[in-house]
Design a protein around this motif. Structure first.
Motif, PDB file in Angstrom:
ATOM      1  N   ASN A  84      -8.198   8.062  -3.944  1.00  0.00           N
ATOM      2  CA  ASN A  84      -9.525   7.516  -4.199  1.00  0.00           C
ATOM      3  C   ASN A  84      -9.538   6.529  -5.359  1.00  0.00           C
ATOM      4  OD1 ASN A  84     -12.417   8.148  -5.809  1.00  0.00           O
ATOM      5  ND2 ASN A  84     -12.576   7.665  -3.630  1.00  0.00           N
ATOM      6  N   LYS A  85      -8.972   6.920  -6.489  1.00  0.00           N
ATOM      7  CA  LYS A  85      -9.100   6.108  -7.707  1.00  0.00           C
ATOM      8  C   LYS A  85      -8.055   5.008  -7.815  1.00  0.00           C
ATOM      9  CE  LYS A  85     -12.583   8.443  -9.074  1.00  0.00           C
ATOM     10  NZ  LYS A  85     -13.892   7.883  -8.821  1.00  0.00           N
ATOM     11  N   GLU A 107      -5.768   4.007  -5.012  1.00  0.00           N
ATOM     12  CA  GLU A 107      -5.688   3.254  -3.753  1.00  0.00           C
ATOM     13  C   GLU A 107      -7.062   2.814  -3.247  1.00  0.00           C
ATOM     14  OE1 GLU A 107      -2.889   2.075  -2.398  1.00  0.00           O
ATOM     15  OE2 GLU A 107      -2.011   2.909  -4.209  1.00  0.00           O
ATOM     16  N   GLU A 108      -8.124   3.311  -3.888  1.00  0.00           N
ATOM     17  CA  GLU A 108      -9.501   2.934  -3.572  1.00  0.00           C
ATOM     18  C   GLU A 108      -9.875   3.188  -2.112  1.00  0.00           C
ATOM     19  OE1 GLU A 108      -9.830  -1.120  -4.942  1.00  0.00           O
ATOM     20  OE2 GLU A 108      -9.869  -0.482  -7.041  1.00  0.00           O
ATOM     21  N   SER A 166     -11.801   5.308   0.879  1.00  0.00           N
ATOM     22  CA  SER A 166     -13.092   5.980   1.015  1.00  0.00           C
ATOM     23  C   SER A 166     -12.882   7.472   1.276  1.00  0.00           C
ATOM     24  CB  SER A 166     -13.870   5.372   2.185  1.00  0.00           C
ATOM     25  OG  SER A 166     -13.239   5.713   3.413  1.00  0.00           O
ATOM     26  N   ARG A 207       0.823  -1.209   0.000  1.00  0.00           N
ATOM     27  CA  ARG A 207       0.000   0.000   0.000  1.00  0.00           C
ATOM     28  C   ARG A 207       0.862   1.265   0.000  1.00  0.00           C
ATOM     29  NH1 ARG A 207      -4.465  -1.129   4.574  1.00  0.00           N
ATOM     30  NH2 ARG A 207      -3.326  -3.010   5.075  1.00  0.00           N
TER      31      ARG A 207
END
Length: 187
Positions: free
Chosen positions: A146-147, A149-150, A152, A28
């Protein structure tokens, strides 16, 4: 090992806890750094710095948020600091070595290789990330978190130390700016 056990182990200098931390978060941290910096060597360096900082400053972690949120915040801050530093250096003379007399780049950026992007989509992804890189810093960071690492809106808000509506606004402006940049591309 639970998050509390991990934090406890890190605070007590436990090597097993540090190894667990790296195993749990290395992908990550690296992927976030790669998304923001777009250079794998820089992302690797930042990832190492992040884990060193986490280990050294674990006593400052107040457990008011998730450990992952705190680590994302450190990663994002280190990446943005590095980007700012590079921009300052460019302003002080390196720009002339990178651009020719007609302001065209003399060197193309390195090949883009993000592990989450399939081979047939790499060219499109590289172009998109070049456009994302042109966004204002706060929009770029929110978009990548957001896009790519997805994360919230809540997680991004905690990382950026802002509100969820502010994150929504940043993402909407980022999308508008990207649409405009895509429409300006030659066919």
């Amino acid at each position: 090992m639970t998050e509390q056990e991990l934090v406890y182990g890190l605070r007590n200098g436990d090597e097993v806890a540090f190894k667990e931390l790296v195993l749990r978060f290395q992908d990550r941290v690296f992927n976030t750094a790669l998304g923001l910096l777009q250079h794998s060597t820089d992302a690797e360096d930042i990832a190492q710095e992040v884990f060193i900082q986490v280990y050294r400053s674990i006593h400052q972690f107040k457990e008011e948020s998730l450990l992952s949120t705190w680590i994302y915040r450190i990663t994002t801050t280190k990446c943005l600091d590095q980007l700012r530093s590079k921009k300052r250096k460019k302003r002080f003379g390196f720009i002339s070595s990178l651009f020719g007399a007609d302001n065209t780049p003399l060197h193309e950026p390195g090949e883009f290789n993000h592990p989450g992007v399939q081979l047939d989509q790499k060219e499109d992804a590289a172009l998109l990330l070049k456009l994302v890189d042109q966004l204002p810093e706060n929009q770029r960071t929110a978009f990548i978190l957001n896009k790519i690492e997805e994360l919230s809106y809540r997680e991004i808000a905690a990382i950026l130390n802002t509100s969820e509506p502010a994150v929504d606004s940043l993402l909407q402006r980022a999308k508008q700016n990207l649409r405009k940049k895509i429409n300006e591309l030659p066919p």
